[in-house]
Design a protein around this motif. Structure first.
Motif, PDB file in Angstrom:
ATOM      1  N   LYS C 257     -57.499  24.638  37.424  1.00  0.00           N
ATOM      2  CA  LYS C 257     -58.190  23.677  38.284  1.00  0.00           C
ATOM      3  C   LYS C 257     -57.579  22.270  38.152  1.00  0.00           C
ATOM      4  O   LYS C 257     -56.846  21.990  37.201  1.00  0.00           O
ATOM      5  CB  LYS C 257     -59.663  23.617  37.881  1.00  0.00           C
ATOM      6  N   GLY C 258     -57.947  21.411  39.076  1.00  0.00           N
ATOM      7  CA  GLY C 258     -57.519  20.016  39.025  1.00  0.00           C
ATOM      8  C   GLY C 258     -57.855  19.368  37.691  1.00  0.00           C
ATOM      9  O   GLY C 258     -57.027  18.670  37.098  1.00  0.00           O
ATOM     10  N   SER C 259     -59.063  19.624  37.222  1.00  0.00           N
ATOM     11  CA  SER C 259     -59.475  19.006  35.949  1.00  0.00           C
ATOM     12  C   SER C 259     -58.654  19.534  34.783  1.00  0.00           C
ATOM     13  O   SER C 259     -58.580  18.903  33.730  1.00  0.00           O
ATOM     14  CB  SER C 259     -60.963  19.267  35.700  1.00  0.00           C
ATOM     15  N   ASN C 262     -54.648  17.664  35.760  1.00  0.00           N
ATOM     16  CA  ASN C 262     -54.392  16.219  35.840  1.00  0.00           C
ATOM     17  C   ASN C 262     -53.920  15.660  34.493  1.00  0.00           C
ATOM     18  O   ASN C 262     -54.367  16.111  33.440  1.00  0.00           O
ATOM     19  CB  ASN C 262     -55.670  15.487  36.280  1.00  0.00           C
TER      20      ASN C 262
ATOM     21  N   ASP D 203     -64.588  19.950  41.337  1.00  0.00           N
ATOM     22  CA  ASP D 203     -63.228  20.214  40.872  1.00  0.00           C
ATOM     23  C   ASP D 203     -62.337  20.618  42.057  1.00  0.00           C
ATOM     24  O   ASP D 203     -62.787  20.601  43.216  1.00  0.00           O
ATOM     25  CB  ASP D 203     -63.271  21.332  39.808  1.00  0.00           C
ATOM     26  N   ILE D 304     -60.511  14.484  42.074  1.00  0.00           N
ATOM     27  CA  ILE D 304     -61.660  15.342  41.768  1.00  0.00           C
ATOM     28  C   ILE D 304     -62.885  14.455  41.581  1.00  0.00           C
ATOM     29  O   ILE D 304     -62.766  13.237  41.377  1.00  0.00           O
ATOM     30  CB  ILE D 304     -61.420  16.206  40.510  1.00  0.00           C
ATOM     31  N   LYS D 306     -65.062  14.786  39.237  1.00  0.00           N
ATOM     32  CA  LYS D 306     -65.416  14.664  37.825  1.00  0.00           C
ATOM     33  C   LYS D 306     -64.962  13.318  37.261  1.00  0.00           C
ATOM     34  O   LYS D 306     -63.962  12.748  37.720  1.00  0.00           O
ATOM     35  CB  LYS D 306     -64.748  15.797  37.026  1.00  0.00           C
ATOM     36  N   GLN D 308     -63.074  10.815  34.931  1.00  0.00           N
ATOM     37  CA  GLN D 308     -61.798  10.932  34.234  1.00  0.00           C
ATOM     38  C   GLN D 308     -61.430   9.630  33.492  1.00  0.00           C
ATOM     39  O   GLN D 308     -61.714   8.539  33.976  1.00  0.00           O
ATOM     40  CB  GLN D 308     -60.669  11.243  35.228  1.00  0.00           C
TER      41      GLN D 308
END
Lengths: 355, 355, 355, 355
Positions: C257-259, C262, D203, D304, D306, D308
């Motif tokens: 996933k993106g999380s 990154n 996400d 995303i 979320k 960060q």
């Protein structure tokens, strides 16, 4: 790619004279160049039709609109797109030319090449396209100015009337003082009179624009096929009606011997320089630190008010009727275009030198 | 890339005059072109030094060796690499020039640009490099010949001595009959005498090469920045000592009006043609099916036998001693180079037209 | 131009595997680079056939001969031409392939495109051509080394046998210690065994080469169409048998996933850096100062010793007889080619950064 | 030039996501192509945000305005300029990002390279720019359609969820029947569910787009450095978030032997063809007349919802707050972009083949 000039700093041009707009994209412009919009408009005004009685009386209120690449007044390094909207055009004005090949215009060759053309006002082959170059050239000038480089062009000959002052003796502040942009006032007057006379006759005339680039560092230009001289020639031959280019003594030196044209090196204030500058600041395609000067020959504008014989797309004979509103002499308005193309041409070498 | 010419049919040149070899790579050549080695050698011989008493007495036995791209006598579409080996050079002959900047040569500008240079015989900036172009040009000519296109250049002016016959009246078979390559025999004689006189004086002279391209189809050339005229100019300014270029009436028409320069269209045998060809076969940058003709201005060779003042790399004054073995006039040997570069320049348009 | 890579620092390649020679021209090389001939030969030796029992037993004694662009041991900024002579080839060895299309080779497509081809040893499509790239790459490496940039490639997978060490954990000094060029010794052994087995079977196998570029400054790469990633991909797909390319996590991250992918920015010793480097050192096509790493997928060499069905140029069925002397696995010899092409690809950005 | 793709048929892109407009110039388009504006809008609609609940809810009403190059509904061979105006943007929405480097975005690298950037919505590095490519691609498709060439892309993998149907077994009419653009309905459903789940989690996820080109003639592509495969790779790596590319069996074939991957030639209905097509229709960089198929790997979108950790331009730690309106999975909207870039990439070869 034939509408793109340059390799690192590139200008891509678009537009037809009677389409929606003309404009272009500058790619590879260095970031952080301050965009002086007043200067850009000043340059456009120098090229604008209708600026005096010796240019076409057509009115085009050329204003540039930037679409990208500028953020809070400075360039960002991303493509700078811009448009110059075409005014409300009466397309029907050109209906009689839809099937006619005007002598020495590009109507016939475009039709041969593409099988289709926008016949209105010359379409893509119209010199109106050069307004977009003036915008790109103005931005190039702003970048070059940071390196101290100055580009100055002027009308040095109209028909048989030629300046007698050499390029290194002119006073640049005289150029904009008269409508023909010739820095020798008494000659300027003769040129203007002659253009007025031709206008009255419904005829046109060509001539020569001289351009001088000052403070160019030594080392710009890449042998063998990308010389500084070559790039300047390439830039100039892209301008409508240009039929000749020379630099240094050029055509004027054809009868002079090697011993009369060589530039002796000498030392002056601890720096190597040349005693004369007959070669126009370029040797082996590379600038030597002296002034670069060159000349651009324009043939007369093909549009004249006189009646002409020609044919239409079917090969039938046509008598082309006289219409007004052309430039009897394109040179006064070509001066800023020559400067603009010179500036664009120099930018690749600037980028290579400045990284 | 500055040693590469063209975009589809490309020629990349390499070599210094006193290095191991000169040569190049032709990329994008159409396949199945028959390689006529005798023709290529004939072209090289026309450029070779020592061919007459008015050229440099240096002997270079220029023979080309092909390394790739040819299979069983025909091109394969893959890169054609070739070398012309340099003879046994006595490098020590040039030791006295190692630190000297010869006037109007590229010694100084190469040093400024690169911080290093091969000083022997001018190194990369020597006109010896043009032999490689003649090879590439010969192959281009062989390809163009398939499309019926003929390129003919000749010496039309040497110093003040100019031909009086216009380009459309010459007899091409006269060109190779004299050592100056001028198709007007009585003028040729004067030119030769004048060159001999300058040779005796230890001086040099420039002049003009005229070139005519026949049977070019209409529609070649890409506006705005890749015009046929631009590409030809670009090709010509890459040649050593070229300082000017014009096409059509060019400089000779500067005093003529639009009504005197326009080419009227007419129908002849069911085909649209022009009554005159003052514009040199190009309108809007695109060929119109008429002959294309242009002129190339050469300044005098910078190497002269006369004593000259100059400086060395340290800025110290130097008296440049006379040495022999230069060309008093480069034009006879430039004629095949002009043809070669014209042929190379046309090949991109050929490829676009022939797919 | 399709045999030229790059825009400012360019490499033009020529030659067929059984022609006179292969070689190339490097144009735009910065001047004053010291030419370390021993290093160049070392690089060629890493690519040379016959270097171990898992490569082809063909002997090619690849020695480079420079023809231009180098003066007294240093580059001069002018084109560097070089040749690698082909040994005495027995052309008749290939007579049986003159009219046969070998499966998954370029015989058929070259014939379709050009209507002619040099059938001997694959002609232009032979991987022998990559030796020329190794020479150009070695010179690029010498220039990049001045900026502290290091390029290291290695075999990371052969068939189903893959390294388990990630790119940032390898010890580069292990690479040249085994004949498959894999820096994880126990995996290297398995790879070598597997290649020997396939050789015995007369079959071939592909795999993956991983490449890491260290100490690349931030800011290299030009969005949108000339990204650093794009230029590297372009460089790799030019290598024979390459069928895939990824960078950063690439294919391995397809399910993350993106999380999870990154890279968080952080400050370390007063400098902005990233906590992880999953994106492979490139964002928006521009280097961010972290290591750049990418992978190159090679399909198995098409030449196998097994009997294969195919057709000839007339469309007649042919049974292709087994012949020896191929590489059962191209990867060990591809490692220096990947490095060379990476080095060449980086040079344009180097030139733009260093002016 | 880094914003220009192609050499003969070129596309130059401009614009920032929150500037005045995005758009571009197509140069070198063949004349007489009928412009089907409904088709162009259809293509834009396939890429448009807000088209379904698995794409960003942002609304951009993308309408193209042509400025030049089209006359009475057909292309003229001159540059086709177009703009897509950006809607009324609330620039202040982005003030909190002015000095923040978002993880795995291009904020940091643009700032390093240019020293300035338009921070609003990613500025130049925003995927909004791809809308302009869809317009250029639509025109390329219209031209290619004249030659019978069809380009079809689809989503073949999202995260760990992969299609099981191979590329040569899909039914293209299924693609547009679901919002994820996957032609295997039961897999499409799983993909959609998974994307919805990730959206809820705040996400993002990447995956694979597969593309098939049908009816491509044999002979397209230019070895060595301008292969068909290379040009396609180059086109794909220009698309935002692309981190991998393979063609033919590609990564799936890494463990297969030469004998398992070679495509045997055979004769079918008097024509030479291949029994299998594992190499993806390309050999030696040249099309062989079979279908060309390739895969494009997208990493998850960096944006995303979320929270960060990151830093600002001063190196200070920043907690990046969650914001909505991103694409949880870019693939459904990337499908038309992949097709567009493939079409643009093919046009140079089309032009070379059609002259």
């Amino acid at each position: 790619m034939s509408n793109t000039f340059g390799k690192i700093f590139t200008f891509t041009s678009f537009g037809e004279s009677h389409g929606r707009a003309i404009g272009g994209i500058i790619d590879g412009c260095p970031p952080l160049v301050e965009i002086d919009e007043a200067f850009i408009q000043y340059e456009l005004d120098r090229r604008r039709p209708g600026q005096s009685d010796i240019t076409t009386p057509r009115r085009e209120d050329d204003r540039v609109e930037f679409l990208s690449g500028i953020f809070e007044g400075r360039t960002t390094g991303t493509p700078i797109a811009f448009v110059i909207w075409n005014g409300n055009q009466r397309s029907t004005d050109y209906d009689h030319l839809r099937e006619v090949y005007r002598p020495s215009h590009a109507d016939f060759t475009y039709q041969q090449k593409y099988g289709i053309r926008d016949h209105r006002g010359g379409g893509r082959s119209s010199a109106r396209e050069t307004a977009a170059r003036v915008v790109a050239g103005a931005i190039a000038k702003l970048a070059l100015r940071q390196a101290g480089i100055e580009i100055t062009a002027y009308t040095s000959q109209v028909g048989h009337i030629a300046m007698t002052l050499p390029a290194d003796r002119i006073d640049p502040s005289e150029i904009e003082k008269n409508i023909v942009r010739c820095p020798q006032p008494e000659i300027a007057e003769q040129m203007i009179d002659y253009i007025r006379q031709l206008k009255a006759e419904g005829d046109s005339i060509g001539g020569i624009v001289t351009c001088v680039v000052k403070h160019l560092p030594a080392g710009w230009g890449n042998p063998i096929f990308d010389k500084l001289s070559t790039r300047l020639a390439q830039a100039m031959f892209s301008i409508n009606a240009v039929h000749g280019f020379d630099y240094g003594m050029g055509w004027d030196g054809v009868a002079l011997k090697g011993s009369e044209q060589n530039d002796a090196f000498m030392t002056k204030e601890g720096k190597i320089t040349t005693a004369t500058n007959r070669s126009g600041g370029i040797q082996g395609g590379i600038s030597n630190g002296q002034d670069v000067y060159f000349r651009v020959l324009f043939k007369p504008v093909a549009t004249i008010a006189k009646c002409q014989h020609t044919v239409d797309v079917h090969g039938q004979e046509v008598l082309l009727e006289a219409h007004g509103r052309h430039d009897p002499c394109v040179l006064p308005r070509a001066v800023p275009v020559v400067e603009a193309m010179a500036a664009i041409a120099l930018m690749d070498f600037y980028m290579l030198a400045h990284g």
